[in-house]
Motif scaffolding. Structure first.
Motif, PDB file in Angstrom:
ATOM      1  N   ASP A 189       0.839  -1.210   0.000  1.00 49.20           N
ATOM      2  CA  ASP A 189       0.000   0.000   0.000  1.00 49.20           C
ATOM      3  C   ASP A 189       0.872   1.258   0.000  1.00 49.20           C
ATOM      4  N   ASN A 192       2.470   1.659  -3.441  1.00 46.39           N
ATOM      5  CA  ASN A 192       1.467   2.146  -4.401  1.00 46.39           C
ATOM      6  C   ASN A 192       1.180   3.629  -4.190  1.00 46.39           C
ATOM      7  N   ALA A 193       1.012   4.004  -2.913  1.00 48.67           N
ATOM      8  CA  ALA A 193       0.718   5.408  -2.606  1.00 48.67           C
ATOM      9  C   ALA A 193       1.872   6.299  -3.058  1.00 48.67           C
ATOM     10  N   TYR A 194       3.102   5.812  -2.847  1.00 48.87           N
ATOM     11  CA  TYR A 194       4.268   6.598  -3.256  1.00 48.87           C
ATOM     12  C   TYR A 194       4.246   6.853  -4.753  1.00 48.87           C
ATOM     13  N   GLU A 196       1.883   6.711  -6.819  1.00 50.06           N
ATOM     14  CA  GLU A 196       0.741   7.525  -7.241  1.00 50.06           C
ATOM     15  C   GLU A 196       1.062   9.010  -7.069  1.00 50.06           C
ATOM     16  N   LYS A 197       1.779   9.314  -6.007  1.00 46.25           N
ATOM     17  CA  LYS A 197       2.112  10.716  -5.731  1.00 46.25           C
ATOM     18  C   LYS A 197       3.340  11.187  -6.507  1.00 46.25           C
ATOM     19  N   PRO A 199       4.610   9.967  -9.770  1.00 43.61           N
ATOM     20  CA  PRO A 199       4.557   9.107 -10.961  1.00 43.61           C
ATOM     21  C   PRO A 199       5.828   9.193 -11.809  1.00 43.61           C
TER      22      PRO A 199
END
Length: 331
Positions: A189, A192-194, A196-197, A199
């Motif tokens: 998680d 993924n969050a990284y 997403e922020k 890209p």
DNA sequence: GAGGGGAGCGCG
DNA sequence: AAAGCGCGCTCCCCTC
């Protein structure tokens, strides 16, 4: 489950003993013995024997063509692994002192590999954080955990720091989970969050992997190559190891290029202006000098400037300088 | 006695 | 520790 070494012996690695120390007294004592005997056998006993009879100093040898990434290596003695992380270890560092009338000046690049990652990826968020002079781990924590900068706690910052370091090394969610002592899903998680922020960082990682597979090598910003013969290996583990190297080498290697450029320009300054400065050590992202104590402030400013100007990236290079009578104090 | 390899651990 | 990059040194065990 007893952890094993590659040869099948039960592992007594630090990490394993640390875990066992939760339940038993003995592993803690073994670890304490090991850390103290390491310091004694490698540093306290040995360094005094390596003092040169004529100069009264220890003189290391630096090697230019050992490390695959372009770093220097240091031997006989290795002065690039002098302890700093523990209080006991720092007492060894305190033995490195300046002569009468001089002080030691330590100048180290701040977060240089992450800055290079920002430059190479041109990720807007990461470049912006550095341009604004933010604490990058705090900024990462704010993004990944959806907090305001001021609301980031020590635990979130610690996790973000592990993510940032892990990225430089091509670490997987599995490795992050192990590092942070959390579950695989939770680690995934975070990753993924990284991405997403940030890209641009994900695109950089994909691009460098693909480029390495096509060319068979990767390059630093200044064009030094590292060939990766296993980048297309059929063996998945070998291939993945080469991919991690492909991700890491441009960052570690560019950092090595930059500090070498800085060393050349500092050397030229010393030759031409004859300031009361001796460049005495390099430790990957740090240069150490002996400086006449009356000129410390001025010399420190000049050295800082020369190091910052050693490369022009999309964001500023920052150098932290400190001074003291010994190497520990200078940090 | 020399040399090599593995395990472990010091640093960036 | 398979799972995170790059190094060098010490101790130990093994072979020649």
């Amino acid at each position: 489950m007893i952890k094993k070494t590659p040869k099948g012996q039960p592992s007594t690695a630090e990490e394993v003993l640390q875990e066992l120390a939760n339940d038993y007294e003995l592993p803690r004592l073994v670890l304490e013995f090991r850390s103290l005997s390491k310091l004694k056998s490698t540093y306290t006993d040995k360094l005094p024997l390596q003092i040169d009879k004529d100069t009264g100093r220890v003189h290391t040898s630096y090697h230019q063509a050992v490390a695959a990434t372009g770093r220097l290596s240091s031997t006989s003695p290795n002065l690039q692994n002098i302890p700093i992380r523990t209080e006991e270890g720092r007492r060894i560092r305190q033995a490195f002192i300046a002569p009468q009338g001089s002080v030691l000046l330590a100048a180290d690049y701040s977060q240089i590999e992450l800055r290079i990652m920002a430059h190479l990826s041109q990720d807007e968020g990461l470049v912006g954080a550095f341009q604004r002079g933010e604490d990058v781990h705090r900024a990462t924590a704010a993004e990944v955990f959806g907090l305001a900068l001021d609301d980031v706690g020590t635990e979130e910052r610690r996790a973000a720091k592990a993510i940032n370091f892990g990225l430089i090394y091509g670490m997987s969610a599995f490795g992050l989970a192990k590092q942070l002592n959390i579950g695989r899903n939770e680690a995934q998680d975070y990753v993924n969050a990284y991405f997403e922020k940030y890209p641009g960082v994900l695109e950089f990682m994909d691009r460098i992997r693909k480029q390495a597979a096509e060319d068979g090598y990767v390059e630093t910003i200044f064009g030094r190559r590292l060939y990766l013969p296993e980048i297309n290996a059929r063996n998945g583990m070998r291939r993945q190891a080469a991919e991690r190297t492909a991700i890491n080498a441009p960052m570690q290697g560019t950092a090595a290029d930059i500090i070498k450029r800085a060393m050349i320009s500092v050397h030229e300054w010393i030759e031409s202006k004859q300031p009361p400065v001796k460049m005495i050590m390099q430790v990957h992202d740090e240069l150490v000098f002996e400086v006449g104590e009356k000129a410390v402030d001025e010399m420190s400013q000049t050295i800082n400037q020369l190091m910052c100007d050693a490369a022009e990236l999309s964001l500023p290079l920052v150098v932290d300088t400190g001074t003291g009578k010994n190497w520990d104090e200078a940090h």
